[in-house]
Write a protein that holds these residues in place. Structure first.
Motif, PDB file in Angstrom:
ATOM      1  N   TYR A  64      51.391  -4.474 -61.296  1.00 52.92           N
ATOM      2  CA  TYR A  64      52.119  -4.394 -62.555  1.00 52.92           C
ATOM      3  C   TYR A  64      51.744  -3.101 -63.267  1.00 52.92           C
ATOM      4  O   TYR A  64      50.603  -2.664 -63.198  1.00 52.92           O
ATOM      5  N   TRP A  65      52.703  -2.503 -63.983  1.00 53.94           N
ATOM      6  CA  TRP A  65      52.426  -1.369 -64.845  1.00 53.94           C
ATOM      7  C   TRP A  65      53.506  -1.286 -65.917  1.00 53.94           C
ATOM      8  O   TRP A  65      54.552  -1.909 -65.815  1.00 53.94           O
ATOM      9  N   LEU A  66      53.214  -0.548 -66.965  1.00 52.95           N
ATOM     10  CA  LEU A  66      54.137  -0.395 -68.089  1.00 52.95           C
ATOM     11  C   LEU A  66      54.720   1.013 -68.088  1.00 52.95           C
ATOM     12  O   LEU A  66      54.049   1.966 -67.691  1.00 52.95           O
ATOM     13  N   ILE A  73      60.476   0.142 -73.793  1.00 51.65           N
ATOM     14  CA  ILE A  73      59.241  -0.193 -73.085  1.00 51.65           C
ATOM     15  C   ILE A  73      59.600  -1.186 -71.990  1.00 51.65           C
ATOM     16  O   ILE A  73      60.266  -2.198 -72.244  1.00 51.65           O
ATOM     17  N   PHE A  74      59.176  -0.882 -70.769  1.00 53.26           N
ATOM     18  CA  PHE A  74      59.475  -1.702 -69.604  1.00 53.26           C
ATOM     19  C   PHE A  74      58.191  -2.172 -68.956  1.00 53.26           C
ATOM     20  O   PHE A  74      57.173  -1.479 -68.998  1.00 53.26           O
ATOM     21  N   SER A 123      61.986  -3.911 -62.678  1.00 52.30           N
ATOM     22  CA  SER A 123      61.611  -3.555 -64.041  1.00 52.30           C
ATOM     23  C   SER A 123      62.365  -4.444 -65.018  1.00 52.30           C
ATOM     24  O   SER A 123      63.506  -4.839 -64.769  1.00 52.30           O
ATOM     25  N   TYR A 124      61.693  -4.746 -66.124  1.00 50.37           N
ATOM     26  CA  TYR A 124      62.277  -5.558 -67.175  1.00 50.37           C
ATOM     27  C   TYR A 124      61.988  -4.897 -68.507  1.00 50.37           C
ATOM     28  O   TYR A 124      60.849  -4.527 -68.783  1.00 50.37           O
ATOM     29  N   GLU A 125      63.009  -4.731 -69.326  1.00 52.39           N
ATOM     30  CA  GLU A 125      62.807  -4.144 -70.649  1.00 52.39           C
ATOM     31  C   GLU A 125      62.199  -5.203 -71.556  1.00 52.39           C
ATOM     32  O   GLU A 125      62.750  -6.287 -71.720  1.00 52.39           O
ATOM     33  N   ILE A 126      61.049  -4.877 -72.139  1.00 54.24           N
ATOM     34  CA  ILE A 126      60.400  -5.837 -73.038  1.00 54.24           C
ATOM     35  C   ILE A 126      60.555  -5.440 -74.497  1.00 54.24           C
ATOM     36  O   ILE A 126      60.308  -6.259 -75.380  1.00 54.24           O
ATOM     37  N   SER A 183      48.153  -0.113 -66.830  1.00 54.02           N
ATOM     38  CA  SER A 183      48.340   1.325 -66.980  1.00 54.02           C
ATOM     39  C   SER A 183      49.717   1.590 -67.581  1.00 54.02           C
ATOM     40  O   SER A 183      50.663   0.828 -67.377  1.00 54.02           O
ATOM     41  N   ILE A 184      49.805   2.677 -68.325  1.00 51.15           N
ATOM     42  CA  ILE A 184      51.050   3.030 -69.007  1.00 51.15           C
ATOM     43  C   ILE A 184      51.515   4.390 -68.518  1.00 51.15           C
ATOM     44  O   ILE A 184      50.750   5.353 -68.507  1.00 51.15           O
ATOM     45  N   GLU A 185      52.768   4.452 -68.116  1.00 54.75           N
ATOM     46  CA  GLU A 185      53.399   5.695 -67.671  1.00 54.75           C
ATOM     47  C   GLU A 185      54.406   6.094 -68.744  1.00 54.75           C
ATOM     48  O   GLU A 185      55.134   5.254 -69.261  1.00 54.75           O
TER      49      GLU A 185
END
Length: 118
Positions: free
Chosen positions: A30-32, A45-46, A59-62, A86-88
């Motif tokens: 999982y990653w953001l 933000i996904f 991917s899912y838009e949150i 982790s955030i990209e």
């Protein structure tokens, strides 16, 4: 409804979406991804997930909200406090491959057929 209440409700919705999609499934990464979308003048933000040994990622838009630096900082701070993923960061001004011919898309596990532009 005032701005502070809208911000709190938006963050609460984002975190509930995060908890819904972050199921801690075994053998899954999982990653953001935070996208600064200049085309629609907003931030999105996904949460991405990919099973090990699989080429396809989902991917899912949150969260999605208008471009506002203060609001962006509140959303991001709440997400970092709630998650250790982790955030990209991505920006639509600097597209990865802004070419009209995409031969292969390894992120999504498929190849694209170039269109005839004549």
């Amino acid at each position: 409804m005032d701005e502070a209440t809208q911000l709190r409700l938006g963050i609460k919705l984002m975190l509930s979406q995060y908890d819904h999609y972050f199921t801690r499934a075994p053998h899954t990464r999982y990653w953001l991804v935070v996208v600064n979308n200049h085309f629609e003048d907003c931030y999105s933000i996904f949460i991405y997930l990919q099973r090990f040994k699989a080429k396809l990622s989902k991917s899912y838009e949150i969260a999605g909200f208008a471009r506002d630096k203060g609001q962006y900082e509140h959303y991001l701070a709440s997400l970092k406090k709630h998650s250790n993923l982790s955030i990209e960061y991505r920006d639509t001004r600097y597209l990865i491959c802004p070419d009209k011919y995409i031969q292969k898309d390894p992120i999504h596990g498929h190849g694209a057929i170039p269109t005839n532009t004549t």
